[in-house]
Write an enzyme that holds these catalytic residues in place. Structure first.
Site, mmCIF file in Angstrom:
data_model
loop_
_atom_site.group_PDB
_atom_site.id
_atom_site.type_symbol
_atom_site.label_atom_id
_atom_site.label_comp_id
_atom_site.label_asym_id
_atom_site.label_seq_id
_atom_site.Cartn_x
_atom_site.Cartn_y
_atom_site.Cartn_z
ATOM 1 N N ASN A 213 -9.574 -15.006 -13.216
ATOM 2 C CA ASN A 213 -10.443 -16.149 -13.844
ATOM 3 C C ASN A 213 -11.634 -16.617 -13.002
ATOM 4 O O ASN A 213 -11.656 -17.957 -12.642
ATOM 5 C CB ASN A 213 -9.488 -17.550 -14.232
ATOM 6 C CG ASN A 213 -8.374 -17.023 -15.205
ATOM 7 O OD1 ASN A 213 -7.382 -16.192 -14.534
ATOM 8 N ND2 ASN A 213 -8.356 -17.148 -16.450
ATOM 9 N N HIS B 293 0.426 -15.356 -20.033
ATOM 10 C CA HIS B 293 0.214 -16.623 -19.868
ATOM 11 C C HIS B 293 0.803 -17.095 -21.110
ATOM 12 O O HIS B 293 -0.214 -17.040 -21.926
ATOM 13 C CB HIS B 293 -1.173 -17.376 -19.322
ATOM 14 C CG HIS B 293 -0.960 -18.753 -19.377
ATOM 15 N ND1 HIS B 293 -0.183 -19.653 -18.442
ATOM 16 C CD2 HIS B 293 -1.745 -19.656 -20.179
ATOM 17 C CE1 HIS B 293 -0.625 -20.899 -18.723
ATOM 18 N NE2 HIS B 293 -1.530 -20.988 -19.981
ATOM 19 N N ASP C 225 1.235 -21.145 -8.382
ATOM 20 C CA ASP C 225 0.365 -21.466 -9.397
ATOM 21 C C ASP C 225 -0.633 -22.297 -8.793
ATOM 22 O O ASP C 225 -1.406 -23.291 -9.369
ATOM 23 C CB ASP C 225 0.773 -22.154 -10.404
ATOM 24 C CG ASP C 225 0.002 -22.379 -11.670
ATOM 25 O OD1 ASP C 225 -0.842 -21.439 -11.866
ATOM 26 O OD2 ASP C 225 -0.153 -23.227 -12.769
#
Lengths: 430, 316
Positions: free
Chosen positions: A100, A185, A311
């Site tokens: 991303n 996800h 994360d």
């Protein structure tokens, strides 16, 4: 490079079921030459470089399957150099970086760029994940075959979920052939639309729109149904709800082969920690109830969840100094991943090897990489931990470029003392 | 009201009025007691005082508002403050300026009190951390609207003497309502029993954890109630995913004489406004001078806001 003798350590290597006092020899190429109780002070050649670890714990370097780096596009949040420094101080030696970025990692030329940057700026091993779909739009699948040939070991839309069931079923069908690892996800966008935190009493009290656990469960159920028809390597990036576990358990009992991860945040924090609109605790998936947290820990113990990730999602101050609804999602965590996980050991939630395996050998196995164990002949990527060292998290002392830690001022027990990459000591705590 | 007098000496612990959740019983009593003095003033011919002379009040409204904004404006003016109203709907924030930037700009003008309404829950809390003056929440997202709850309490006390022991039904769109939340906190604190009545799609998750009885049937929810509070149903929510239609909503959840008959004979009808006549409330009931206290709520709203401005302006 001279041979190095790390001696007098408690060596824990879940892959080889090793937990013993001994040493480890690093050869001149930075590979592991020998490991275990036979490597002791008595039988070392004179003149060798000897490092006495004083009974501290020696484990394989941590493999973190979910890390966001700001390159390219968001270098002001984190670059490869700052990520590498942060990772090393947390004992993390290999990371899977999320696609991303801006532009998105969805084509072969981007991979070349990333590999070059990663090699030049970072000491740690960087395994870039490519996106599942072009520009992370959830429509057109990326070139799994070509990207895989370039060295991409995992595919994911990172922050996003492939919503369209037809697209997802085709991805899983196609990926089976190429052997690509698909990481999802799990969040249904329509069910979670506008949601900010776990749906429940806290969301009602804070007046924030909730994200129902069903948004996660329904995607997991959908994908596991596809998996029955389309066999591929499938991994659920993170789950947050205890209710999702029953679905996972059932699928495993039916013999389906897949794996599941969980963020250290969901193991260590719950929705109550959001307090008075603390935006650093705005996470995806959201923090849920204490009951959920306990269920997730139990699932690690039972082996239903195989991987713990940081994360790590660096966000600058401007993205967080906003109202809760407007603030960016995510928290840093790569530096505190292991110390925070050790909290689960110190409070008797999990045995030590049940914490180390999901951080080392399990992710390496899922990714199919030669990391995460102390196998002879492999790169000496190592982490030395003082498991009892008390310290307090101070955001100004963290090395990540962004300071959005969700555990500011938390008292932890256990700190990384040394980190080795390919036999070189890349980090040592003063 | 005699009970309240005893708490005259109480000081307010917080610098800001962000929500009922932050207030203690004695603080609420103190505010209501102050407000009572202003009811008389507002009925007199000369309504102006100089309690806040020289003070600057900024009304910062990020969401459109007619009655709350004018109520705060009037309250500030009657206290003698210099009042400035800023409507930032679709303006600076949308152009990239953050709430904090706006707050810092206003802070540089040295206001003594900022009254803020914002579409995001928690925005007044964030604002209060960044400015040097008091902040009064005039409604944030679906979280709290403390002055509305306080004026509702004052209205009930004015009519019934006290809130304690009363049975209050709060009906309608509880999910999106900050008025409902603030009233639930306040009326429970003051000793009322609370029923919430709404279709399941308009009830927030775990609402029963706030200590209320939950009903999805108006007649059951209104049974033997002393107060019936209706909430506004926003037109955009009548169709689509929350409800089948306005017609069906009115049939099952609109306040009509037959449903009202379930409440106590002397029960009062309240509504925070603006009303959708024929959607959540029968138009004759809304205007029934024997039952409806909707206009009184507006009247006492000014008094409550005067009390809040007076108390919090002096805090910093």
């Amino acid at each position: 490079m001279k041979e190095k003798y790390l001696i007098n350590a408690r060596i824990i290597d879940p892959k080889n079921q090793m937990d013993e006092i001994g040493g480890l020899i690093i050869d001149i190429n930075g590979k592991i030459k020998a490991v275990g109780k036979k490597v002791a002070n008595g039988n070392l050649p004179t003149g060798a470089e000897k490092i006495d670890l004083k009974r501290q714990i020696l484990i394989p370097g941590i493999v973190d399957m979910r890390v966001f780096v700001g390159e390219p596009g968001y270098e002001y949040k984190e670059n490869f150099r700052t990520l590498s420094n942060a990772a090393l101080s947390g004992g993390v030696t290999s990371v899977v970086s999320m696609p991303n970025t801006s532009p998105v990692i969805d084509n072969v030329s981007m991979v070349d760029f990333l590999k070059r940057r990663g090699r030049d700026k970072a000491k740690i091993n960087i395994y870039p994940a490519a996106s599942l779909t072009k520009n992370i739009e959830g429509k057109q699948m990326t070139e799994f075959g070509l990207l895989k040939r370039k060295g991409i070991i995992a595919f994911t839309d990172g922050l996003k979920t492939v919503q369209n069931p037809q697209v997802m079923s085709r991805i899983m069908n196609y990926a089976g052939e190429s052997g690509a690892l698909i990481m999802q996800h799990a969040e249904d966008n329509i069910l979670s639309a506008g949601g900010l935190i776990n749906e429940g009493e806290i969301s009602t009290r804070l007046g924030l729109k909730g994200i129902p656990f069903l948004a996660e469960k329904i995607i997991v159920e959908r994908d596991l149904s596809f998996l029955e028809e389309y066999h591929c390597r499938y991994h659920i990036s993170q789950i947050s709800s205890g209710k999702t576990l029953s679905t996972i358990k059932r699928a495993k009992e039916e013999g389906k082969i897949f794996s599941t991860g969980v963020s250290i945040n969901n193991l260590s924090l719950n929705e109550n920690d959001i307090g008075d609109f603390r935006t650093f605790l705005k996470l995806s998936p959201p923090l849920r109830t204490e009951q959920d947290r306990l269920s997730l820990i139990n699932a690690i113990d039972e082996g239903l969840i195989e991987v713990i990730v940081s994360d790590h999602k660096p966000e600058d101050e401007e993205s967080k100094r906003l109202t809760f609804a407007q603030a960016a999602t995510g928290a840093t965590g790569i530096e505190t991943l292991l110390p925070l996980a050790l909290e689960l050991f110190h409070n008797d939630s999990l045995k030590l090897n049940k914490i180390i395996a999901p951080l080392t050998s399990n992710p390496a196995k899922i990714l199919g990489i030669d990391k995460g164990s102390l196998q002879i002949g492999r790169d000496a990527d190592l982490c030395v931990v003082d498991i009892n060292k008390p310290w307090v998290v101070n955001k100004d002392e963290l090395l990540s470029k962004s300071k959005n830690t969700p555990i500011e001022d938390r008292k932890l027990q256990g700190q990384i003392i040394k980190t080795f990459i390919k036999g070189e000591m890349a980090f040592e705590r003063a | 009201m005699a009970v309240i007098k005893k708490f005259k000496a109480v000081k307010i612990s917080q610098n800001h009025l962000l929500g009922i959740q932050d207030l203690s019983f004695s603080e609420v009593s103190y505010i209501l007691d102050e407000a009572k003095d202003f009811i008389k003033l507002n009925k007199s011919t000369s309504k102006k005082t100089d309690i806040l002379r020289g003070k600057t009040q900024i009304n910062l409204f990020f969401e459109p508002s007619t009655r709350t904004q004018s109520s705060f404006e009037l309250a500030g003016k009657r206290l003698g403050a210099d009042v400035m109203s800023m409507n930032i709907v679709n303006s600076a924030i949308k152009k990239g300026e953050t709430l904090i930037d706006t707050a810092m700009t206003l802070n540089a003008m040295h206001p003594d009190i900022i009254v803020v309404r914002h579409q995001d829950s928690g925005a007044p809390n964030l604002l209060s951390q960044k400015v040097n003056c008091s902040v009064i929440n005039a409604g944030d997202g679906r979280r709290e609207h403390p002055t509305q709850a306080l004026l509702d309490a004052l209205t009930i006390i004015n009519r019934r003497g006290k809130v304690e022991g009363l049975k209050i039904a709060i009906c309608g769109d509880i999910l999106h309502s900050r008025v409902a939340r603030s009233n639930i906190y306040l009326m429970s604190m003051l000793g009322a029993e609370i029923n919430v009545v709404a279709p399941k799609t308009l009830l927030p998750h775990s609402i029963e954890r706030l200590g209320v009885n939950v009903f999805t049937d108006m007649k059951k929810g209104l049974d033997n109630c002393d107060i019936v509070m209706m909430l506004r149903l926003q037109n955009e929510r009548m169709q689509g995913s929350f409800l089948p239609s306005a017609r069906e909503y009115y049939e099952y959840f609109g306040l009509t004489p037959d449903k009202m008959a379930k409440a106590k004979k002397e029960a009062l009808i309240m509504h925070p406004g603006p009303m959708n006549r024929g959607v959540e409330i029968d138009t004759n009931l809304a205007d029934d001078i024997n039952k409806s206290v909707i206009r009184e709520q507006v009247e006492l709203g000014v008094a409550v806001r005067m009390a809040c401005l007076k108390i919090y302006c002096k805090k910093i």
